[in-house]
Enzyme design. Structure first.
Site, PDB file in Angstrom:
ATOM      1  N   ARG A  33     -11.785   2.610  -8.601  1.00 41.58           N
ATOM      2  CA  ARG A  33     -10.978   3.657  -8.923  1.00 41.58           C
ATOM      3  C   ARG A  33     -11.114   4.036 -10.068  1.00 41.58           C
ATOM      4  O   ARG A  33     -11.645   3.732 -11.203  1.00 41.58           O
ATOM      5  CB  ARG A  33      -9.316   3.117  -8.597  1.00 41.58           C
ATOM      6  CG  ARG A  33      -9.011   2.848  -7.080  1.00 41.58           C
ATOM      7  CD  ARG A  33      -7.656   2.655  -6.938  1.00 41.58           C
ATOM      8  NE  ARG A  33      -7.592   2.129  -5.582  1.00 41.58           N
ATOM      9  CZ  ARG A  33      -6.441   2.244  -4.731  1.00 41.58           C
ATOM     10  NH1 ARG A  33      -5.353   2.587  -5.652  1.00 41.58           N
ATOM     11  NH2 ARG A  33      -6.325   1.874  -3.564  1.00 41.58           N
ATOM     12  N   ASP A  41       0.742  -1.292  -0.056  1.00 45.18           N
ATOM     13  CA  ASP A  41       0.122  -0.028  -0.111  1.00 45.18           C
ATOM     14  C   ASP A  41       0.636   1.206   0.015  1.00 45.18           C
ATOM     15  O   ASP A  41       1.923   1.195   0.609  1.00 45.18           O
ATOM     16  CB  ASP A  41      -0.802   0.112   1.238  1.00 45.18           C
ATOM     17  CG  ASP A  41      -2.066   0.911   1.155  1.00 45.18           C
ATOM     18  OD1 ASP A  41      -2.379   1.127  -0.174  1.00 45.18           O
ATOM     19  OD2 ASP A  41      -2.753   1.475   2.223  1.00 45.18           O
ATOM     20  N   ASN A  79     -10.982  -2.412  -5.908  1.00 44.81           N
ATOM     21  CA  ASN A  79      -9.967  -1.417  -6.624  1.00 44.81           C
ATOM     22  C   ASN A  79     -10.702  -1.135  -7.855  1.00 44.81           C
ATOM     23  O   ASN A  79     -10.285  -0.215  -8.513  1.00 44.81           O
ATOM     24  CB  ASN A  79      -8.664  -1.832  -6.552  1.00 44.81           C
ATOM     25  CG  ASN A  79      -7.845  -1.852  -5.433  1.00 44.81           C
ATOM     26  OD1 ASN A  79      -6.941  -2.719  -5.140  1.00 44.81           O
ATOM     27  ND2 ASN A  79      -8.198  -1.162  -4.485  1.00 44.81           N
ATOM     28  N   GLY A 108      -0.005   5.499  -4.458  1.00 41.13           N
ATOM     29  CA  GLY A 108      -0.896   6.641  -4.887  1.00 41.13           C
ATOM     30  C   GLY A 108      -0.229   7.856  -4.072  1.00 41.13           C
ATOM     31  O   GLY A 108       0.218   8.898  -4.561  1.00 41.13           O
ATOM     32  N   GLU A 116       0.810 -13.347  12.278  1.00 41.20           N
ATOM     33  CA  GLU A 116       1.255 -12.072  13.133  1.00 41.20           C
ATOM     34  C   GLU A 116       1.365 -10.861  12.275  1.00 41.20           C
ATOM     35  O   GLU A 116       1.347 -11.231  10.839  1.00 41.20           O
ATOM     36  CB  GLU A 116       2.693 -12.259  13.350  1.00 41.20           C
ATOM     37  CG  GLU A 116       3.052 -13.292  14.563  1.00 41.20           C
ATOM     38  CD  GLU A 116       2.227 -13.123  15.706  1.00 41.20           C
ATOM     39  OE1 GLU A 116       2.328 -11.914  16.001  1.00 41.20           O
ATOM     40  OE2 GLU A 116       1.829 -13.890  16.345  1.00 41.20           O
TER      41      GLU A 116
HETATM   42  C1  IPE Z   1      -5.449  -2.755  -0.364  1.00 41.95           C
HETATM   43  O1  IPE Z   1      -5.127  -1.365  -0.312  1.00 41.95           O
HETATM   44  C2  IPE Z   1      -5.261  -3.344  -1.672  1.00 41.95           C
HETATM   45  C3  IPE Z   1      -4.104  -3.362  -2.483  1.00 41.95           C
HETATM   46  C4  IPE Z   1      -3.029  -3.002  -1.689  1.00 41.95           C
HETATM   47  C5  IPE Z   1      -4.034  -4.089  -3.455  1.00 41.95           C
HETATM   48  P1  IPE Z   1      -6.269  -0.201  -0.757  1.00 41.95           P
HETATM   49  O2  IPE Z   1      -5.398   1.029  -0.954  1.00 41.95           O
HETATM   50  O3  IPE Z   1      -7.089  -0.568  -1.648  1.00 41.95           O
HETATM   51  O4  IPE Z   1      -7.132  -0.187   0.674  1.00 41.95           O
HETATM   52  P2  IPE Z   1      -7.939   0.800   1.438  1.00 41.95           P
HETATM   53  O5  IPE Z   1      -9.089   1.477   0.704  1.00 41.95           O
HETATM   54  O6  IPE Z   1      -6.923   2.030   2.028  1.00 41.95           O
HETATM   55  O7  IPE Z   1      -8.703   0.258   2.612  1.00 41.95           O
HETATM   56  C1  IPE Z   2      -1.298   0.177  -3.353  1.00 39.38           C
HETATM   57  O1  IPE Z   2      -1.340   1.626  -3.437  1.00 39.38           O
HETATM   58  C2  IPE Z   2      -1.753  -0.223  -4.870  1.00 39.38           C
HETATM   59  C3  IPE Z   2      -2.923  -0.523  -5.179  1.00 39.38           C
HETATM   60  C4  IPE Z   2      -4.170  -0.735  -4.601  1.00 39.38           C
HETATM   61  C5  IPE Z   2      -3.241  -1.152  -6.721  1.00 39.38           C
HETATM   62  P1  IPE Z   2      -2.544   2.502  -3.302  1.00 39.38           P
HETATM   63  O2  IPE Z   2      -2.788   2.740  -4.909  1.00 39.38           O
HETATM   64  O3  IPE Z   2      -3.591   2.303  -2.650  1.00 39.38           O
HETATM   65  O4  IPE Z   2      -1.788   3.833  -2.725  1.00 39.38           O
HETATM   66  P2  IPE Z   2      -2.633   4.742  -1.740  1.00 39.38           P
HETATM   67  O5  IPE Z   2      -2.804   3.975  -0.505  1.00 39.38           O
HETATM   68  O6  IPE Z   2      -3.619   5.283  -2.480  1.00 39.38           O
HETATM   69  O7  IPE Z   2      -1.407   5.751  -1.411  1.00 39.38           O
HETATM   70 MG    MG Z   3      -4.010   2.077  -0.599  1.00 39.88          MG
END
Ligand code: IPE
Ligand code: IPE
Ligand code: MG
Length: 250
Positions: free
Chosen positions: A73, A22, A70, A25, A209
């Site tokens: 998005r 995570d 996802n 973005g 864990e």
């Molecule tokens: C979980 O992260 C999914 C992946 C890392 C693929 P998200 O960014 O989608 O989760 P939330 O929205 O913060 O819970």
């Molecule tokens: C995880 O990073 C990748 C995917 C869910 C595809 P994010 O895209 O969720 O990044 P943040 O959480 O918005 O920073």
């Molecule tokens: Mg995320």
């Protein structure tokens, strides 16, 4: 009826590490870039971690790359993630194959664009006979959807008279999840500072864990993985039982 207690693995047993990758973005946003530019940087972190993991005692590595949620998005970002999965397989599959990595994609195949479904199939077929290291990529994966799919499979088998209702045990259920046949994750890591599962491995992480390194996924290095594993080794896993020293003290 109580479930049979889970047998704790030996202290030096090879690990199954699962990672919620995570923060892509936010990594981009902090640099004033469009969010989707964080994802190619995330792929570089994947390469580093896949390369380093076997030397850190990891034998199974499961990466959460795209969740069933996802799809909500913006279309451009979803398209970029689809493109990157194809690009990763196209550029790295031969190396992974040579190195004895068995690739498996977890999650629902229905709903994937045909070209993505085709490449996923290719990665699995090409590496099917490998057994040195196991790389699972959760893509179009949701823990709840996976549990629902396993329940549907069992009901269909029961209605067809192929399985007795009394034979529906933890093990029978587990075998029908998309993770069927894999050991449960020992350690679940989530980067970026968020401390939640977001629908990842809901069944499988019952006794995992959890470690939450405060680093965005594109900045994650093998040193972060090593630290998470060190933290894991300091934990005491009890599986609902009583620690050995407590038992000894009566
Ligand atoms: C979980 O992260 C999914 C992946 C890392 C693929 P998200 O960014 O989608 O989760 P939330 O929205 O913060 O819970
Ligand atoms: C995880 O990073 C990748 C995917 C869910 C595809 P994010 O895209 O969720 O990044 P943040 O959480 O918005 O920073
Ligand atoms: Mg995320």
């Amino acid at each position: 009826m109580a479930s049979a207690p889970t047998e704790p693995p030996a202290k030096d047993a090879p690990l199954h590490v699962a990672i919620v990758m995570d923060g892509n973005g936010r990594w981009a946003k902090r640099r004033g870039l469009p969010r989707k530019l964080g994802h190619p940087k995330g792929v570089e972190a994947i390469r580093r971690v896949v390369e380093a993991a076997p030397d850190l005692g990891v034998r199974w590595l499961t990466l959460y790359a795209f969740s069933t949620e996802n799809w909500g998005r913006p279309a451009g970002e979803v398209a970029e993630v689809m493109r990157l999965l194809k690009h990763y397989v196209n550029s790295d599959l031969e190396k992974l194959t040579r190195e004895g990595v068995k690739v498996r994609i977890l999650g629902r195949r229905e709903g994937l664009p045909p070209d993505v479904a085709e490449i996923v199939e290719r990665a699995e077929t090409r590496t099917a006979h490998n057994d040195k290291f196991f790389l699972q990529v959760a893509f179009n994966y949701g823990g709840r959807a996976d549990i629902v799919d396993a329940a549907r499979a069992l009901v269909a088998e029961a209605l067809a008279g192929k399985i007795d209702v009394n034979a529906i045990t933890d093990a029978a259920f587990e075998a029908r999840l998309s993770t069927g046949g894999l050991p449960s994750p020992d350690l679940v890591v989530r980067t970026s500072g968020e401390q939640r599962l977001s629908n990842f491995l809901l069944w499988e992480s019952a006794y995992s864990e959890f470690v939450f390194p405060d680093v965005l996924w594109p900045d994650f290095t093998p040193d972060h993985l090593q630290s998470a594993i060190d933290e894991f080794h300091r934990r005491e896993r009890r599986y609902g039982a009583v620690a050995d020293d407590v038992l000894a003290a009566g």
